[in-house]
Design an enzyme around this catalytic site. Structure first.
Site, PDB file in Angstrom:
ATOM      1  N   GLU A 170      -6.878   4.694  -0.083  1.00  0.00           N
ATOM      2  CA  GLU A 170      -6.467   5.289   1.179  1.00  0.00           C
ATOM      3  C   GLU A 170      -6.126   6.757   0.950  1.00  0.00           C
ATOM      4  OE1 GLU A 170      -3.275   2.952   2.748  1.00  0.00           O
ATOM      5  OE2 GLU A 170      -4.629   1.432   3.554  1.00  0.00           O
ATOM      6  N   ASP A 176      -0.984  -5.364   4.475  1.00  0.00           N
ATOM      7  CA  ASP A 176      -2.318  -4.803   4.665  1.00  0.00           C
ATOM      8  C   ASP A 176      -3.487  -5.646   4.164  1.00  0.00           C
ATOM      9  OD1 ASP A 176      -0.558  -2.814   5.387  1.00  0.00           O
ATOM     10  OD2 ASP A 176      -1.783  -1.203   4.590  1.00  0.00           O
ATOM     11  N   CYS A 186       5.445  -2.385   8.384  1.00  0.00           N
ATOM     12  CA  CYS A 186       5.857  -1.076   8.905  1.00  0.00           C
ATOM     13  C   CYS A 186       5.644  -0.977  10.411  1.00  0.00           C
ATOM     14  CB  CYS A 186       5.128   0.038   8.173  1.00  0.00           C
ATOM     15  SG  CYS A 186       5.564   0.148   6.426  1.00  0.00           S
ATOM     16  N   SER A 203      -5.040   5.109   5.552  1.00  0.00           N
ATOM     17  CA  SER A 203      -3.938   4.230   5.916  1.00  0.00           C
ATOM     18  C   SER A 203      -3.920   4.056   7.425  1.00  0.00           C
ATOM     19  CB  SER A 203      -2.618   4.850   5.442  1.00  0.00           C
ATOM     20  OG  SER A 203      -1.521   4.280   6.108  1.00  0.00           O
ATOM     21  N   ASP A 218       0.818  -1.214   0.000  1.00  0.00           N
ATOM     22  CA  ASP A 218       0.000   0.000   0.000  1.00  0.00           C
ATOM     23  C   ASP A 218       0.850   1.261   0.000  1.00  0.00           C
ATOM     24  OD1 ASP A 218      -2.028  -1.854   0.244  1.00  0.00           O
ATOM     25  OD2 ASP A 218      -3.195  -0.594   1.597  1.00  0.00           O
TER      26      ASP A 218
END
EC number: 4.2.1.9
Length: 616
Positions: A491, A123, A195, A517, A81
């Site tokens: 997003e 994601d 992340c 996000s 993403d």
């Protein structure tokens, strides 16, 4: 007694051809009575959260074989993403979730696999595999690639922690020098893994622990740490036992719909609210519940959000704590322990280990356990060495964070706030609800009233923000970016990021039928349902209309009379086939995305396919 699904292709003379092909994959006569277990991997070199997974499927497969099963590995797609963000690539992110779910179903049903180990991380991959697991309802264990180490750099003689969002904000800030921006960019994402903050990927991997489908430690143990290898080995071992429990002992409690039941979904949502997880988790839990035919809806989420305190604050809501710090404080089980002591959890739930909640907490809650091995696992920390290799370091913190008054995880009495980290808002502009991550909202912004600045696309909004056309006090409305209207429900990380870089992060609100996000913070309200493309009232907002936002009372209202709204609706519908579509937007939409849009529901249904259109 249920019959092994794989016997369809391995037993009987009429399956001689299938067995011949199985033999060509390396199977022998001895294998045809064993459970065939799919190892569903998602390795790709495109995504840092998946770049290290190439050999981990083999690790799981070898353990399955050693435990008496037959392992067959295949791969799904995986979209990053962050890399797809801010351009047309983001249109493909959410639809990829459905493709992942379908591809798992296709492979597992076509080859009659008996069970699965799902190796996910980022994601849309974890949600897609979760949807497939509940759709198929065969034994499954999830093991994810693990979180990235937090980035660290020295600025103004002080070491600060970083993540992807810092790089984006500083890169767009005209007051930051090229040298400082480059320094932050090079430091923000130092290792493989998802992340480092409580973004969507880590939120979902944590929720899989709460659902009972992943092993303790799965959501928080770093991708780089040697201890994570044991999770993969255990997944390979335990899936064989879980599979035999169902097929040989007729134990239906081994099935995912009986583990991840409504009580478990409520616990997962309670965890999400308590840790201020990504708003995307709401979308994905609703979608997974529909696949599992579980009665779990926005009404349940609203009910839970009103009673759960905010016990764990993690980036992007604070720079102080990242996933490595959550792990040091006891990880998901540590948060669940505090929630249980607050009397907020459903206790009659189990997990893939066959443990109920009480047993799980006794064994894995760092505030309760006497097991030094468990404490050592939660002491696993970062090494601070740039790497793309899994299990490449074995550093440990000198002590655990058991400070429940001022540490990363808090008790109810010492909560960051008694109001949880997520909230559902209702009102005329969001009759079916919308979502805000309250963990990232400044206290002074919990109530907000401002004039609308309306944009028909994310791109138009970004141009206006960077061009100085959005000012303090505005409510930025971005519409026709929902599941159907985008299509793909992009997003809105760049608009929120640029509001911050322009100094407007605390003085503007953003409202959209798109999504955000997991890295988003600020007064960012998404998932407005029904979306504009479905005739939602957000499609009738005009520049200058005042919008009232009241998070404490869970309200959001467009301050326009019913008569005026009725007149606007009549005008819009007079456009016929062109009604409820963006005006003047130029966007190339592929046939693949158009197919997704034709069946997509609004966000309050999880943006899943409308089964009624398929005769389901």
């Amino acid at each position: 007694m249920p019959k092994y699904r794989s016997h369809t292709t391995t037993h009987g003379r009429n399956m001689a051809g299938a067995r011949a092909l199985w033999r060509a994959t390396g199977m022998t006569d001895d294998d045809f009575g064993k459970p065939i277990i799919a190892v569903v991997n998602s390795f790709t070199q495109f995504v840092p959260g998946h770049v290290h997974l190439r050999d981990l499927g083999k690790l799981v497969a070898e353990q399955i074989v050693a435990s008496g099963g037959v392992a067959k590995e295949f791969n799904t797609i995986a979209v990053d993403d962050g890399i797809a963000m801010g351009h047309g690539g983001m249109l493909y992110s959410l639809p990829s979730r459905e493709l992942i779910a379908d591809s798992v179903e296709y492979m597992v049903n076509a080859h009659c696999a008996d069970a699965m180990v799902c190796i996910s991380n980022c994601d849309k991959i974890t949600p897609g595999m979760l949807m497939a697991s509940l759709r198929l309802n065969i034994p499954v264990i999830f093991v994810s690639g693990g979180p990235m180490e937090a980035g660290k750099t020295k600025l103004s003689d002080k070491i600060i922690k970083l993540d992807l969002i810092d790089a984006m904000i500083q890169g767009a800030n005209p007051n930051v020098s090229d040298e400082e921006s480059a320094q932050i960019e090079r430091s923000a994402c130092p290792t493989c893994g998802s992340c480092s903050g409580m973004f969507t990927a880590n939120s979902m991997n944590c929720l899989n622990e709460a659902l009972g489908l992943a092993l303790p430690g799965n959501g928080s143990l770093l991708a780089t740490h040697a201890d994570r290898k044991q999770l993969f080995l255990d997944a390979g071992k335990y899936i064989v036992a879980l599979t035999k429990r169902y097929y040989e002992q007729d134990d239906v409690s081994a099935l995912p719909r009986n583990i991840a039941n409504k009580a478990a979904f409520e616990n997962a949502m309670i965890l999400d609210i308590a840790m201020g997880g990504s708003t995307n988790t709401v979308l994905h839990l609703l979608a997974a519940a529909q696949e599992g035919e579980i009665d779990f809806s926005m009404t349940d989420i609203d009910r839970l959000s009103r009673k759960v305190p905010h016990l764990c604050k993690v980036a992007p809501s604070t720079q102080k704590y990242h996933m490595e710090d959550v792990h040091r404080a006891g990880g998901v089980i540590g948060i669940l322990g505090e929630l249980d002591r607050a009397g907020l959890l459903n206790r009659d739930v189990s997990n893939v280990l066959g443990l109920n909640l009480t047993q799980t907490l006794e064994a894995y809650d760092v505030m309760l356990t006497q097991d030094e091995g468990v404490k050592q696992m939660y002491a696993a920390g970062p090494a601070g060495i740039r790497t793309t290799k899994a299990f490449s370091q074995d550093c440990r913190y000198p002590s655990l964070d058991t400070d429940r008054e001022e540490g990363c995880i808090r008790t109810r009495e010492h909560a960051y706030s008694q109001d949880g980290g997520l909230a559902v808002l209702y009102g005329n502009i969001a009759a079916d609800g919308c979502i805000v991550k309250t963990a990232g909202v400044d206290k002074d912004s919990l109530t907000f009233r401002g004039p609308a600045k309306v944009f028909e696309s994310q791109d138009e909004a970004v141009e206006a923000i960077l061009g100085g056309k959005v000012v303090a006090g505005d409510v930025v409305v971005i519409r026709y970016e929902g599941p159907k209207g985008g299509p793909g429900m992009q997003e809105m990380l760049y608009p929120t990021t640029y509001l911050k870089s322009m100094g407007l992060g605390k003085s503007c609100a953003l409202l959209t039928d798109g999504r955000f996000s997991g890295g988003t913070s600020g007064l960012s309200i998404g998932h407005v349902s029904p979306e504009a493309a479905s005739g939602g009232l957000i499609g009738l907002v005009q520049d200058g209309d005042f919008i009232n936002i009241d998070i404490p009372n869970r309200g959001i209202v467009l301050d326009v009379s019913e008569a005026e709204l009725a007149a606007r609706r009549e005008t819009e519908e007079a456009h016929g086939d062109a009604a409820w579509s963006p005006k003047g937007r130029e966007r190339q939409v592929s046939y693949a995305l158009r197919a997704y849009a034709m069946l997509a529901t609004s966000a309050d249904k999880g943006a899943v396919r409308d089964k009624s259109k398929l005769g389901g």
